[in-house]
Scaffold this active site. Sequence first.
Site, PDB file in Angstrom:
ATOM      1  CE  LYS A  42     -27.626   4.201 -28.037  1.00  0.00           C
ATOM      2  NZ  LYS A  42     -29.257   4.814 -27.574  1.00  0.00           N
ATOM      3  CG  HIS A  45     -31.484   1.681 -30.645  1.00  0.00           C
ATOM      4  ND1 HIS A  45     -31.824   2.657 -29.533  1.00  0.00           N
ATOM      5  CD2 HIS A  45     -31.797   0.552 -30.213  1.00  0.00           C
ATOM      6  CE1 HIS A  45     -32.114   1.798 -28.420  1.00  0.00           C
ATOM      7  NE2 HIS A  45     -32.048   0.748 -28.895  1.00  0.00           N
ATOM      8  CD  GLU A  49     -34.789   4.995 -26.478  1.00  0.00           C
ATOM      9  OE1 GLU A  49     -33.911   4.090 -26.478  1.00  0.00           O
ATOM     10  OE2 GLU A  49     -34.753   5.926 -25.783  1.00  0.00           O
ATOM     11  CE  LYS A 120     -29.818  12.029 -21.415  1.00  0.00           C
ATOM     12  NZ  LYS A 120     -30.312  11.091 -21.947  1.00  0.00           N
TER      13      LYS A 120
HETATM   14  C1  3PG Z   1     -31.427   6.699 -24.330  1.00  0.00           C
HETATM   15  O1  3PG Z   1     -31.336   6.803 -23.038  1.00  0.00           O
HETATM   16  O2  3PG Z   1     -31.803   5.953 -25.153  1.00  0.00           O
HETATM   17  C2  3PG Z   1     -31.535   8.245 -24.715  1.00  0.00           C
HETATM   18  O3  3PG Z   1     -30.536   9.013 -23.919  1.00  0.00           O
HETATM   19  C3  3PG Z   1     -32.642   8.836 -24.980  1.00  0.00           C
HETATM   20  O4  3PG Z   1     -32.820   9.737 -24.167  1.00  0.00           O
HETATM   21  P1  3PG Z   1     -33.898  11.009 -24.417  1.00  0.00           P
HETATM   22  O5  3PG Z   1     -35.367  10.402 -24.189  1.00  0.00           O
HETATM   23  O6  3PG Z   1     -33.702  11.941 -23.353  1.00  0.00           O
HETATM   24  O7  3PG Z   1     -33.767  11.571 -25.759  1.00  0.00           O
END
Ligand code: 3PG
Length: 329
Positions: A42, A45, A49, A120
Amino acid sequence: MPGGAIEAYPLVREIFEAVAAKVDDEPCVSWLGPGAAGHYVKMVHNGIEYGLMQLIAESYHVMKHGLGLDNRRLQETYRQWSRGALSGFLMEITAEIFGRQDEHTGLDLVDEILDAARQKGTGMWTTQQALALQVPTPNIDLAVMMRDLSARREERQRAAELLRTSLPTFQGDIKEAVNTLAGALNAAFILTYAQGMALLREASVTSGYGLRLATVARIWRGGCIIRAALLDDLREVYLSAPELDNPLLAPSLASRLLQQQNQLRRTVVLAAQLGIPTAGLMGALAYFDSYRSSRLPTNLIQAQRDYFGAHTYERVDSPGTFHTEWQRS
Ligand code: 3PG
């Protein structure tokens, strides 16, 4: 993306499969491995992202400020892209975002949002892990760094005054540039997924997760942020070569990249000429060109290390480690 004791999985499997997204009637969930395997997958992942989001943001920057497309054209373009080879959740929501008006002002909401990206931390953890395992993941690293740079907004305002420079404006064919950008994005997406998968492969070996990367690609095809058409191809790659170090070594992906590399090069050249920051696209191209180089200039780095620190080097013509007294002629 559950992991942990395999004996526990049958106790929760039915629930997980019932709530999981389905692709071709298959639930997008599977026990991934012991210990932290699920969390690790995760985390990576999310790193991927970050990389994909940075690339999409760069495509927006190129089209809006380089090619002069308005938000309607951007929405149309992203909508079109979300139906083809670039299709995926992030492309779909990007198209929607460009169609949304601010309920207070009636203006396009995207233009009212401050350009300071927060996080985060999962992308940063992925980068930290990649550095610790010495697996290059430049698209993830650069995505984290560009968020950090964007958050230094006040500094950027000052720099914008001080470092103002005049650069050419775009003169070419807009439609062609957009098509080229689509190819560039496609190549950069492949390279970003490849970096994440290569990290998973290494972590699986070093942490004993026993990850089946075909399963990872399969369950990412539905119900998650990086779901994309490309995952079908990645799944195929790992079904036929489960132990592959990097999916770029699969002939199917290699030939796709060879077809799209010119579009990536042309887009990076255009962005550099226009002064539009495209760290992700540039990083993807540098990764591609480095990865496909049978000889890199790092022999010089080894010579420098040996020169100043007697760190030794290896030779192309014989095994072992060597040191030269560089200051003795
Ligand atoms: C998500 O929703 O996949 C994660 O919490 C990523 O959030 P972030 O861009 O705040 O790190």
